[in-house]
Design an enzyme around this catalytic site. Structure first.
Site, PDB file in Angstrom:
ATOM      1  N   ASP A  21      11.975   7.506 -39.142  1.00 17.02           N
ATOM      2  CA  ASP A  21      11.920   8.542 -38.167  1.00 17.02           C
ATOM      3  C   ASP A  21      10.167   8.540 -38.169  1.00 17.02           C
ATOM      4  O   ASP A  21       9.797   8.032 -39.096  1.00 17.02           O
ATOM      5  CB  ASP A  21      12.124   9.919 -38.518  1.00 17.02           C
ATOM      6  CG  ASP A  21      12.211  11.229 -37.177  1.00 17.02           C
ATOM      7  OD1 ASP A  21      12.405  10.375 -36.082  1.00 17.02           O
ATOM      8  OD2 ASP A  21      11.793  11.633 -37.632  1.00 17.02           O
ATOM      9  N   ASN A  69      19.570  11.256 -29.098  1.00 13.58           N
ATOM     10  CA  ASN A  69      18.870  10.308 -28.877  1.00 13.58           C
ATOM     11  C   ASN A  69      19.180   9.971 -27.199  1.00 13.58           C
ATOM     12  O   ASN A  69      18.372   9.882 -26.787  1.00 13.58           O
ATOM     13  CB  ASN A  69      18.418   8.963 -30.034  1.00 13.58           C
ATOM     14  CG  ASN A  69      17.940   9.538 -31.201  1.00 13.58           C
ATOM     15  OD1 ASN A  69      17.750   9.166 -32.126  1.00 13.58           O
ATOM     16  ND2 ASN A  69      16.916  10.771 -31.336  1.00 13.58           N
TER      17      ASN A  69
HETATM   18  C1  IPE Z   1      16.606  10.467 -36.780  1.00 19.81           C
HETATM   19  O1  IPE Z   1      15.576  10.768 -35.674  1.00 19.81           O
HETATM   20  C2  IPE Z   1      17.510   9.419 -35.753  1.00 19.81           C
HETATM   21  C3  IPE Z   1      17.065   8.550 -35.842  1.00 19.81           C
HETATM   22  C4  IPE Z   1      16.245   7.728 -36.518  1.00 19.81           C
HETATM   23  C5  IPE Z   1      17.176   7.150 -35.129  1.00 19.81           C
HETATM   24  P1  IPE Z   1      15.614  12.093 -35.013  1.00 19.81           P
HETATM   25  O2  IPE Z   1      14.133  11.965 -33.940  1.00 19.81           O
HETATM   26  O3  IPE Z   1      16.385  11.948 -33.790  1.00 19.81           O
HETATM   27  O4  IPE Z   1      15.901  12.866 -35.892  1.00 19.81           O
HETATM   28  P2  IPE Z   1      15.130  15.045 -35.060  1.00 19.81           P
HETATM   29  O5  IPE Z   1      15.417  14.870 -33.502  1.00 19.81           O
HETATM   30  O6  IPE Z   1      14.296  15.774 -35.704  1.00 19.81           O
HETATM   31  O7  IPE Z   1      16.564  15.630 -35.974  1.00 19.81           O
HETATM   32  C1  IPE Z   2      12.815   7.223 -35.029  1.00 23.15           C
HETATM   33  O1  IPE Z   2      11.610   7.504 -34.413  1.00 23.15           O
HETATM   34  C2  IPE Z   2      12.958   6.216 -33.816  1.00 23.15           C
HETATM   35  C3  IPE Z   2      14.299   6.680 -33.491  1.00 23.15           C
HETATM   36  C4  IPE Z   2      14.989   8.411 -32.902  1.00 23.15           C
HETATM   37  C5  IPE Z   2      15.329   6.174 -31.721  1.00 23.15           C
HETATM   38  P1  IPE Z   2      11.414   8.748 -33.045  1.00 23.15           P
HETATM   39  O2  IPE Z   2      11.678   7.904 -31.507  1.00 23.15           O
HETATM   40  O3  IPE Z   2      12.441   9.755 -33.436  1.00 23.15           O
HETATM   41  O4  IPE Z   2       9.801   9.303 -32.986  1.00 23.15           O
HETATM   42  P2  IPE Z   2       9.130  11.104 -33.246  1.00 23.15           P
HETATM   43  O5  IPE Z   2      10.359  11.302 -34.478  1.00 23.15           O
HETATM   44  O6  IPE Z   2       9.485  11.297 -31.929  1.00 23.15           O
HETATM   45  O7  IPE Z   2       7.897  10.580 -34.162  1.00 23.15           O
HETATM   46 MG    MG Z   3      12.477  11.871 -34.077  1.00 24.29          MG
END
Ligand code: IPE
Ligand code: IPE
Ligand code: MG
Length: 245
Positions: A21, A69
């Protein structure tokens, strides 16, 4: 149960799961489009998996895209699919050279057919390899995985047991994660490996995923190695078990 290997006095987890993340925030804090963070994150992911392999880890599961996502803006999702289209084949070649099996855990039917083909091709080319397992969680949700497993059991007319249920999960065949790492400051599971992480050691890093280096992974492994895993038992029982071994 733990199947850890000892190397230089350090207990190496057999299975590491990573919630990658912070890609978007990494890019945004640099005034760059979020996609740049995902691209950096992809390279970092390859580096960390290779490093895990070198350290003697047997399985890594990376959370790359959750079912939730998929509700992100179309442009971001399409950008992520393009990353798979352009770079997943190269990733597969690299790990196949290490005799690694690549598996996709998640609901592939939620992905565009050409993306699915790329993933299935990597799975097929590597299905006989046993040195290391790389599970890539894509269109993955822990609750959806459990509902699917229960429905499979219902269709077969079978009552489930704990072991039987884990065999119906996408991760069948690999032990539960010993160490579960989340980067990006948040302290939650976000629907990742809900059943499998029952006794995983959790490790949270404030670093955004593109900044999480092999050295940071070493720190996580060291911390894991220093933890006492009781699995519900007392310290005395654990000491006795060790002496009996
Ligand atoms: C979790 O991250 C999913 C991945 C890293 C693929 P998110 O960014 O989706 O999680 P939340 O929304 O902050 O819980
Ligand atoms: C995790 O990074 C990767 C995916 C969920 C695809 P994020 O895209 O959630 O990055 P932040 O949390 O917005 O920084
Ligand atoms: Mg994230």
């Amino acid at each position: 149960m733990a199947h850890s290997k000892i190397s230089e006095g350090i207990k190496i987890p057999e299975h590491i799961a990573v919630i990658m993340d912070g890609n978007g925030r990494w890019a945004q804090s640099r005034m760059m489009p979020r996609m740049m963070g995902h691209k950096q994150g992809f390279s970092r992911m390859i580096e960390l998996i290779e490093y895990s392999f070198k350290r003697g880890v047997k399985c890594v599961t990376v959370y790359a895209l959750s079912t939730e996502n998929l509700k992100r803006p179309k442009e971001e999702i399409e950008g992520l699919f393009n990353l798979i289209r352009t770079r997943f084949g190269e990733l597969a070649d690299r790990f196949i050279k290490h005799n690694s099996r690549i598996r996709v855990v998640g609901d592939l039917s939620l992905l565009p057919s050409d993306v699915r083909e790329v993933l299935l091709d990597a799975e097929k080319r590597s299905e006989h390899l046993t040195e290391f397992t790389l599970n890539v969680a894509l269109a993955y949700g822990g609750r959806a995985e459990l509902v699917r497993a229960v429905n499979l059991a219902v269709e077969k007319g079978e009552k489930v047991t704990e072991e039987g249920l884990s065999k119906l999960l996408y991760t069948d065949g690999v032990p539960d994660p010993d160490l579960l790492i989340r980067t990006g400051k948040e302290k939650r599971l976000s629907n990742f490996l809900l059943y499998q992480s029952a006794y995983s050691e959790l490790y949270f890093s404030d670093k955004m995923f593109p900044d999480f280096t092999a050295k940071d992974l070493d720190l996580a492994i060291e911390e894991y190695s220093s933890r006492v895993r009781r699995f519900g038992k007392t310290d005395e029982q654990k000491t006795q078990e060790k002496q009996e071994r």
